[in-house]
Enzyme design. Structure first.
Site, PDB file in Angstrom:
ATOM      1  N   VAL B  96      19.592-117.351 -87.332  1.00  0.00           N
ATOM      2  CA  VAL B  96      20.067-117.035 -88.680  1.00  0.00           C
ATOM      3  C   VAL B  96      21.415-117.169 -89.859  1.00  0.00           C
ATOM      4  O   VAL B  96      22.012-116.846 -90.152  1.00  0.00           O
ATOM      5  CB  VAL B  96      21.624-116.820 -87.013  1.00  0.00           C
ATOM      6  CG1 VAL B  96      20.665-116.338 -85.776  1.00  0.00           C
ATOM      7  CG2 VAL B  96      21.678-117.766 -87.038  1.00  0.00           C
ATOM      8  N   LYS B  97      21.685-118.871 -89.976  1.00  0.00           N
ATOM      9  CA  LYS B  97      21.764-119.515 -90.934  1.00  0.00           C
ATOM     10  C   LYS B  97      22.913-119.506 -91.214  1.00  0.00           C
ATOM     11  O   LYS B  97      23.285-119.086 -92.180  1.00  0.00           O
ATOM     12  CB  LYS B  97      20.937-118.681 -92.330  1.00  0.00           C
ATOM     13  CG  LYS B  97      19.271-119.109 -92.005  1.00  0.00           C
ATOM     14  CD  LYS B  97      18.189-118.963 -93.681  1.00  0.00           C
ATOM     15  CE  LYS B  97      16.884-118.830 -93.714  1.00  0.00           C
ATOM     16  NZ  LYS B  97      16.496-118.449 -92.954  1.00  0.00           N
ATOM     17  N   ARG B  98      23.663-119.500 -90.363  1.00  0.00           N
ATOM     18  CA  ARG B  98      24.962-119.308 -90.125  1.00  0.00           C
ATOM     19  C   ARG B  98      25.559-120.339 -90.263  1.00  0.00           C
ATOM     20  O   ARG B  98      25.214-121.524 -90.601  1.00  0.00           O
ATOM     21  CB  ARG B  98      25.699-118.974 -88.324  1.00  0.00           C
ATOM     22  CG  ARG B  98      24.677-117.357 -88.103  1.00  0.00           C
ATOM     23  CD  ARG B  98      25.291-116.481 -88.884  1.00  0.00           C
ATOM     24  NE  ARG B  98      24.932-115.459 -87.874  1.00  0.00           N
ATOM     25  CZ  ARG B  98      24.288-114.144 -88.300  1.00  0.00           C
ATOM     26  NH1 ARG B  98      23.440-114.734 -88.878  1.00  0.00           N
ATOM     27  NH2 ARG B  98      23.918-112.770 -88.139  1.00  0.00           N
TER      28      ARG B  98
END
Lengths: 299, 299
Positions: B96-98
């Site tokens: 998700v590379k949040r």
């Protein structure tokens, strides 16, 4: 053209960006029950806030994290909130801070510029480099949408990496965030509207005035999305210096506006009115600082 | 403990991480119609792929962008895919590379470590600094989850910022990504399991061997999530050098495995079998390189 629409909204209604970062705990007592559930309550809350403030703001920003945290029902509330703002013809920013390699970036661009989660602008993270930003920009140009790229965030930890001194391609030394700003300025020149502002904006957390001046000068064609007002400690004077004669940027406040009802005796029943009053004060305070900054001989 | 579980999965099944980055265009003809819709078809595809490969992989990684791009129905397929992998007792990574400021990071941690979108590990972007990573780490420790932080990505544009030379806090000059790696190494020491690996891992795109060695040495307690195998051009020899005796990392392939059916005469009906065969080959190629690297006198 999206940048001109935002320019005209700011000119007509002022630079406030109201952040619908609606945690379930922000709802006044009883609203979730009355609405048929927490996510339904969040949507009802947002709708009432939008109805009460649409003549006071440039735009709305919806922080998707609060909705993801509520799972599938939260994502439905997110989609409905975006759709509600868009039916009113008001620009809405998807605060998603997405980024990934190009093929994946295309999927994120599709996700947030069309379909259930369609917004007008979205926020992006630059860590992966410009080939991870360009797919968003291509799609933005194709669909008349816009992007705000993180340059300098307002949290204390921004110093960890954003402030490290780098040897930039130009040969000049400076903080990493200024190297990012330089690349964003180039990208911005691809899509500038008739008012001189681009569909590529930048997120710039205001702290020191000298930093603000340097960023503002480099990103003269970019709208600045200025976080940190209110609950995070930013003042009207801080943000006025990031604007250009009151335009060229939007000033976000979320928690301080959404929770205005807690400071009002009958706030639980009149929560939207409480937010309206606080939004009016915020807009007036910024306008006063903009006027003071613009008046000759004053400071 | 989550890091020990991953260690043991890698030891037993090898280091392949199969990426369920399932674009709707990856489905064999007829599957969406048979399944009752595109998102339903994506879920049916994923389920068949998992059934066909669960004894060949360390874990699965689900790239959320492909699901967000399908709107609410896509998010449902995402949730169902995660749940299906988890019912099998296999680790699953939410790619998700949040990242966001701390209060928002807490919401993202809640979103992806519990509820509809619960995964075992999630990927994070470090641009905002360590105070934006710590809320995820706190929640990971509390719930026995793990994080992979982007250090060095495999796209060409990674050079734009990740490779800029910075003056790090240590006083040593080096590329930005090594400054990030240094902070990740410190964070990793908070939650190391009995096998010597931490619940804090790093995403490291392998290119030059000298880079790989430096990253591997600094992040000796971190699992490396190694992207770029297959469709993005990485070879088994490249990735073997990022592993530590075949453990200590996972090697992701997505498109090359999911689209194996296109190279097989009856692939459209036997798509999962085609992916199984290709996953077996990938695992064997990596194992051969790991064995060659470990054999004395060989190179």
């Amino acid at each position: 053209m999206i940048a001109d629409e935002l320019y005209e909204r700011i000119a007509a209604f002022g630079p406030v960006c109201l952040g619908l970062d609606t945690a379930s705990t922000y709802l006044p007592p009883g609203l979730a029950e009355k609405s048929g559930g927490i996510a339904e309550g969040v949507y009802a809350f947002n709708r009432a806030i939008v109805d009460a403030t649409s003549d006071l703001v440039a735009c709305y920003k919806v922080q998707i994290a609060y909705y993801e945290a509520m799972g599938l029902e939260g994502m439905r509330a997110y989609a409905r909130t975006l759709a509600y703002v868009r039916t009113k013809g008001i620009p809405v920013i998807a605060d998603v801070k997405r980024n990934d390699i190009a093929a994946t970036a295309e999927q994120y661009a599709k996700a947030h510029f069309s379909g259930d989660f369609e917004a007008d602008w979205m926020t992006l993270n630059p860590y992966l480099g410009m080939d991870s930003i360009e797919p968003f920009l291509d799609e933005a140009i194709r669909r008349d949408k816009g992007i705000f790229v993180l340059v300098r965030t307002s949290n204390p930890g921004s110093a960890d990496f954003q402030h490290l001194t780098v040897d930039a391609a130009s040969g000049r030394k400076g903080p990493l965030y200024m190297a990012v700003a330089g690349r964003i300025a180039s990208a911005a020149s691809r899509c500038t509207g008739k008012n001189g502002y681009s569909a590529v904006g930048a997120v710039t957390g205001c702290t020191l005035r000298t930093e603000v001046s340097a960023v503002r000068a480099l990103l003269s064609a970019c709208f600045l999305l200025i976080p940190g007002y209110g609950a995070q400690g930013g003042t009207a004077a801080d943000v006025a210096s990031s604007l250009a004669n009151g335009n060229g940027g939007i000033v976000n406040a979320s928690r301080s506006l959404l929770l205005a009802w807690k400071d009002s005796p009958d706030g639980a029943s009149l929560f939207a009115e409480a937010t309206r009053a606080k939004t009016l004060s915020m807009r007036a305070a910024i306008a006063a600082e903009v006027a003071a900054a613009g008046a000759p001989g004053e400071k």
